[in-house]
Design a protein around this motif. Structure first.
Motif, mmCIF file in Angstrom:
data_model
loop_
_atom_site.group_PDB
_atom_site.id
_atom_site.type_symbol
_atom_site.label_atom_id
_atom_site.label_comp_id
_atom_site.label_asym_id
_atom_site.label_seq_id
_atom_site.Cartn_x
_atom_site.Cartn_y
_atom_site.Cartn_z
ATOM 1 N N GLN A 37 0.832 -1.213 0.000
ATOM 2 C CA GLN A 37 0.000 0.000 0.000
ATOM 3 C C GLN A 37 0.861 1.255 0.000
ATOM 4 O O GLN A 37 0.495 2.287 -0.539
ATOM 5 C CB GLN A 37 -0.989 0.000 1.168
ATOM 6 N N LEU A 38 2.039 1.150 0.643
ATOM 7 C CA LEU A 38 2.947 2.294 0.673
ATOM 8 C C LEU A 38 3.356 2.690 -0.754
ATOM 9 O O LEU A 38 3.514 3.870 -1.071
ATOM 10 C CB LEU A 38 4.186 1.970 1.520
ATOM 11 N N VAL A 39 3.522 1.695 -1.622
ATOM 12 C CA VAL A 39 3.871 1.995 -3.011
ATOM 13 C C VAL A 39 2.777 2.889 -3.610
ATOM 14 O O VAL A 39 3.059 3.922 -4.223
ATOM 15 C CB VAL A 39 4.006 0.706 -3.858
ATOM 16 N N ALA A 40 1.519 2.505 -3.388
ATOM 17 C CA ALA A 40 0.410 3.316 -3.908
ATOM 18 C C ALA A 40 0.438 4.710 -3.278
ATOM 19 O O ALA A 40 0.254 5.724 -3.969
ATOM 20 C CB ALA A 40 -0.920 2.630 -3.629
ATOM 21 N N ASP A 41 0.703 4.770 -1.955
ATOM 22 C CA ASP A 41 0.734 6.072 -1.273
ATOM 23 C C ASP A 41 1.801 7.000 -1.866
ATOM 24 O O ASP A 41 1.633 8.212 -1.908
ATOM 25 C CB ASP A 41 1.028 5.899 0.227
ATOM 26 N N LEU A 42 2.914 6.409 -2.299
ATOM 27 C CA LEU A 42 3.995 7.233 -2.855
ATOM 28 C C LEU A 42 3.734 7.624 -4.309
ATOM 29 O O LEU A 42 4.146 8.685 -4.764
ATOM 30 C CB LEU A 42 5.332 6.470 -2.783
ATOM 31 N N LEU A 43 3.057 6.731 -5.040
ATOM 32 C CA LEU A 43 2.789 7.017 -6.456
ATOM 33 C C LEU A 43 1.708 8.094 -6.622
ATOM 34 O O LEU A 43 1.797 8.941 -7.508
ATOM 35 C CB LEU A 43 2.363 5.744 -7.186
ATOM 36 N N VAL A 44 0.705 8.040 -5.749
ATOM 37 C CA VAL A 44 -0.469 8.914 -5.918
ATOM 38 C C VAL A 44 -0.128 10.413 -5.987
ATOM 39 O O VAL A 44 -0.603 11.118 -6.880
ATOM 40 C CB VAL A 44 -1.537 8.602 -4.843
ATOM 41 N N PRO A 45 0.717 10.936 -5.056
ATOM 42 C CA PRO A 45 1.004 12.381 -5.117
ATOM 43 C C PRO A 45 1.685 12.810 -6.417
ATOM 44 O O PRO A 45 1.720 13.985 -6.752
ATOM 45 C CB PRO A 45 1.958 12.609 -3.935
ATOM 46 N N MET A 46 2.253 11.846 -7.153
ATOM 47 C CA MET A 46 2.937 12.195 -8.405
ATOM 48 C C MET A 46 1.962 12.263 -9.586
ATOM 49 O O MET A 46 2.355 12.571 -10.703
ATOM 50 C CB MET A 46 4.045 11.177 -8.685
ATOM 51 N N LEU A 47 0.701 11.943 -9.331
ATOM 52 C CA LEU A 47 -0.290 11.972 -10.414
ATOM 53 C C LEU A 47 -0.901 13.363 -10.525
ATOM 54 O O LEU A 47 -0.977 14.091 -9.542
ATOM 55 C CB LEU A 47 -1.415 10.958 -10.125
ATOM 56 N N PRO A 48 -1.357 13.725 -11.722
ATOM 57 C CA PRO A 48 -2.005 15.040 -11.867
ATOM 58 C C PRO A 48 -3.382 15.066 -11.195
ATOM 59 O O PRO A 48 -4.004 14.020 -11.009
ATOM 60 C CB PRO A 48 -2.157 15.191 -13.386
ATOM 61 N N GLU A 49 -3.822 16.264 -10.828
ATOM 62 C CA GLU A 49 -5.181 16.409 -10.293
ATOM 63 C C GLU A 49 -6.152 16.109 -11.433
ATOM 64 O O GLU A 49 -5.998 16.622 -12.534
ATOM 65 C CB GLU A 49 -5.403 17.833 -9.785
ATOM 66 N N SER A 50 -7.107 15.228 -11.147
ATOM 67 C CA SER A 50 -8.026 14.824 -12.209
ATOM 68 C C SER A 50 -9.151 14.017 -11.598
ATOM 69 O O SER A 50 -8.959 13.325 -10.603
ATOM 70 C CB SER A 50 -7.258 13.952 -13.217
ATOM 71 N N PRO A 51 -10.346 14.087 -12.186
ATOM 72 C CA PRO A 51 -11.412 13.159 -11.754
ATOM 73 C C PRO A 51 -11.023 11.745 -12.182
ATOM 74 O O PRO A 51 -10.103 11.583 -12.983
ATOM 75 C CB PRO A 51 -12.638 13.642 -12.518
ATOM 76 N N PRO A 52 -11.710 10.708 -11.666
ATOM 77 C CA PRO A 52 -11.375 9.331 -12.071
ATOM 78 C C PRO A 52 -11.450 9.167 -13.595
ATOM 79 O O PRO A 52 -12.287 9.785 -14.247
ATOM 80 C CB PRO A 52 -12.454 8.483 -11.393
ATOM 81 N N LEU A 53 -10.558 8.360 -14.137
ATOM 82 C CA LEU A 53 -10.511 8.152 -15.591
ATOM 83 C C LEU A 53 -11.339 6.938 -15.998
ATOM 84 O O LEU A 53 -11.668 6.765 -17.161
ATOM 85 C CB LEU A 53 -9.054 7.925 -16.022
ATOM 86 N N TYR A 54 -11.630 6.063 -15.031
ATOM 87 C CA TYR A 54 -12.371 4.835 -15.326
ATOM 88 C C TYR A 54 -13.506 4.684 -14.321
ATOM 89 O O TYR A 54 -13.383 5.116 -13.181
ATOM 90 C CB TYR A 54 -11.457 3.601 -15.204
ATOM 91 N N PRO A 55 -14.593 4.003 -14.710
ATOM 92 C CA PRO A 55 -15.686 3.750 -13.773
ATOM 93 C C PRO A 55 -15.214 2.906 -12.592
ATOM 94 O O PRO A 55 -14.295 2.099 -12.734
ATOM 95 C CB PRO A 55 -16.720 2.980 -14.586
ATOM 96 N N GLU A 56 -15.860 3.097 -11.466
ATOM 97 C CA GLU A 56 -15.488 2.462 -10.191
ATOM 98 C C GLU A 56 -15.191 0.968 -10.280
ATOM 99 O O GLU A 56 -14.229 0.487 -9.731
ATOM 100 C CB GLU A 56 -16.636 2.718 -9.191
ATOM 101 N N GLY A 57 -16.037 0.207 -10.991
ATOM 102 C CA GLY A 57 -15.882 -1.258 -10.953
ATOM 103 C C GLY A 57 -14.755 -1.798 -11.818
ATOM 104 O O GLY A 57 -14.403 -2.961 -11.727
#
Length: 312
Positions: A173-193
């Motif tokens: 999960q830490l990998v995800a926590d570190l990757l997320v701040p590097m992403l641009p601000e944006s609404p979700p690109l894909y539907p939830e499921g």
């Protein structure tokens, strides 16, 4: 610790891609992050051929993982095509995670990829030391230092260096926590499921291919391609008992390989069918009738016409 309110933290969404030499743990990490089996994993290098994307949905972000084939020095036309796919992907993602297994010293393959990465200036890069469950703390510390030095030598500034074990679920999960701040601000690109945007047929073909490789890796490492010819719901079935008919061809390069895949009295092919059917039913959530045929496509890895036909 105060939880940020909805308004204070903007939602982020974007693409990350894991790179590394074949068998560095990229697909396993993708699957651990997404929480289901999307990219095929196997202990044979070079098994991921398609850009399989896994999608991690979080309240604050959506992380789309692009799983490229391992970059390697090409020996065949297929190899060259795979490498082109890799470079195009790297240039288009928001962040790159470079996977290096903890249990193997950095080798020429890692340097080759790091050298390529050094050329992609704008994209932030994190170094992910995988398979930490296979080493002791001293070995891990040495590897982390070696990775740091590799970056300095080649002029790569690692945004982070992080040890993980996808198998032991350590730090995933830490990998995800570190990757997320590097992403641009944006609404979700894909539907939830959604877990992946690969067409279902390609994923089904990959699952069959993985099962077909299972017992014969040493004899036929790469010479198996699978094409799903059709997937059709069976007619005249009651609504509560649907059945999906899947017709697929397993292609090999030489007639002599046919016996290996089919096995004595068809036993191996039956096992391949049973095994992949289980995974396909789990993926599609519906009972499946799987019809498998083995066909010879002579030297398909070196023939552009055949490569196109088989989807590469």
């Amino acid at each position: 610790m105060s939880v940020p309110t909805e308004s204070s933290a903007p939602h982020r969404a974007g693409f990350a891609c894991f790179v590394g030499r074949p068998n560095a743990g990229k697909s396993t990490l993708t699957n651990a992050l997404v929480g289901t089996k999307v990219a095929i994993t196997s202990n044979r290098p070079q098994t991921t051929r398609h850009t399989v994307r896994g999608i991690v949905h979080r309240p604050d972000a959506q992380l789309v993982l692009v799983d490229t084939p391992g970059l390697h020095k090409p020996r065949t036309l297929l190899g060259e095509r795979l490498n082109d796919v890799v470079r195009t992907t790297w240039a288009e993602v928001d962040v790159i995670g470079f996977c290096l297994p903890a249990d193997q010293k950095l080798g020429p393959g890692d340097r080759f990829i790091a050298g390529e990465l050094a050329g992609i200036k704008k994209t932030p890069k994190i170094a992910i030391v995988t398979k930490t469950d296979l080493v002791d703390s001293k070995q891990l510390a040495e590897q982390l230092l070696a990775v740091d030095r590799l970056g300095q030598e080649l002029g790569i500034e690692w945004a982070e260096i992080i040890p993980v074990s996808a198998v032991g679920d350590k730090q995933v999960q830490l990998v995800a926590d570190l990757l997320v701040p590097m992403l641009p601000e944006s609404p979700p690109l894909y539907p939830e499921g959604d877990l992946t945007d690969e067409p279902e047929q390609v994923m089904v073909a990959e699952l069959i291919r993985e099962a077909a490789l299972e017992g014969v890796r040493d004899e036929l490492p790469h010479s198996i391609a699978v094409v799903v010819e059709e997937m059709l719901p069976r007619e005249d079935r009651p609504a509560d008992k649907p059945l999906l008919d899947i017709h697929a061809n397993v292609y090999i390069e030489r007639p002599s390989q046919k016996g290996i895949i089919i096995g004595p009295k068809g036993k191996r092919l039956k096992e391949v069918g049973m095994k992949s059917r289980k995974h396909i039913e789990a993926l599609l959530g519906t009972p499946v009738y799987l019809d498998l045929h083995v066909k010879v496509a002579k030297d398909w890895q070196r023939d552009p016409k055949q490569l196109r036909k088989l989807g590469f």
